[in-house]
Design a protein around this motif. Structure first.
Motif, mmCIF file in Angstrom:
data_model
loop_
_atom_site.group_PDB
_atom_site.id
_atom_site.type_symbol
_atom_site.label_atom_id
_atom_site.label_comp_id
_atom_site.label_asym_id
_atom_site.label_seq_id
_atom_site.Cartn_x
_atom_site.Cartn_y
_atom_site.Cartn_z
ATOM 1 N N TYR A 64 1.610 7.072 4.193
ATOM 2 C CA TYR A 64 1.498 6.108 3.105
ATOM 3 C C TYR A 64 2.355 6.559 1.920
ATOM 4 O O TYR A 64 2.585 7.752 1.700
ATOM 5 N N TYR B 150 -5.500 9.684 0.390
ATOM 6 C CA TYR B 150 -4.464 9.701 1.417
ATOM 7 C C TYR B 150 -3.689 11.006 1.332
ATOM 8 O O TYR B 150 -3.496 11.549 0.252
ATOM 9 N N GLU C 178 1.612 1.296 3.738
ATOM 10 C CA GLU C 178 1.618 2.001 5.012
ATOM 11 C C GLU C 178 3.038 2.014 5.563
ATOM 12 O O GLU C 178 3.659 0.965 5.743
#
Length: 208
Positions: A26, A18, A35
């Motif tokens: 995130y 991520y 999230e």
């Protein structure tokens, strides 16, 4: 509501995966990938106003500080990583940050003079978890800007009112001062800053 993806991961796994190509934001909370909700326009106006005012004060004082776009703050003792709404970094200390060059992540108090979180629906994270973890990092100053009075009554009083809570690190623990309305915000980091909660909240369209 915030959606938590349940599989627990290590920090290294988190930063490798991520942000992904979905455009979503995130954070990592004790190994859980969280999230973050898309912020409202009011929220973004408050964030932008605060970032501008703090940057202007840094320039006036010739401080070697800057505000990154998407850097992470990693507490030392757990598998967490936060993306604050406003993060002030001390550029000279970044050479001592082992995760900075490759992962734009900081974990040393000397690198982080100030963190600001603007409260949204996940207010418990700001007042409870992040306050504890930022204290553990040793961040000297932490602002919680609750422009819509979303926080619990035990944090902002009853009846609830829009509040700026300013946490200052004293002897390793946070002491909190709170400001409302036309109070001048007293910041140890920026003692000459002339700013009130009313000015901040009105930036987000909230008359107070």
């Amino acid at each position: 509501m915030i959606q938590t993806l349940r599989k627990l991961v290590k920090f290294d796994e988190f930063v490798a995966k991520y942000p992904d190509n979905t455009g979503k934001r995130y954070e990592l909370h004790d190994g859980a990938i969280v999230e973050m909700p898309q912020p409202t326009g009011d929220h973004e106006e408050v964030v932008g106003f605060l970032a501008f005012e703090v940057t202007r004060e840094c320039i006036r004082l010739n401080l070697l500080y800057f505000i990154p776009k998407t850097a992470l703050v990693k507490p030392p003792e757990n598998e967490s990583a936060y993306s604050p709404d406003v993060l002030i970094l001390n550029r000279p200390n970044l050479v001592n940050e082992p995760l900075w060059k490759k992962e734009s992540t900081v974990s040393q108090a000397e690198s982080i003079p100030l963190v600001v979180e603007v409260v949204s629906s996940n207010w418990r994270d700001d007042y409870l978890k992040k306050a504890a973890d930022y204290e553990a990092v040793g961040i000297r100053e932490y602002w919680i800007v609750d422009y819509a009075a979303l926080g619990g009554r035990r944090f902002i009083g009853n009846p609830k009112q829009p509040t700026v809570s300013l946490y200052t690190l004293i002897d390793g623990e946070y002491q909190v001062s709170q400001f409302q309305g036309s109070d001048r915000i007293i910041s140890p980091l920026f003692p000459e800053l002339n700013l009130t909660p009313k000015e901040i909240f009105q930036a987000g369209g909230y008359p107070v």
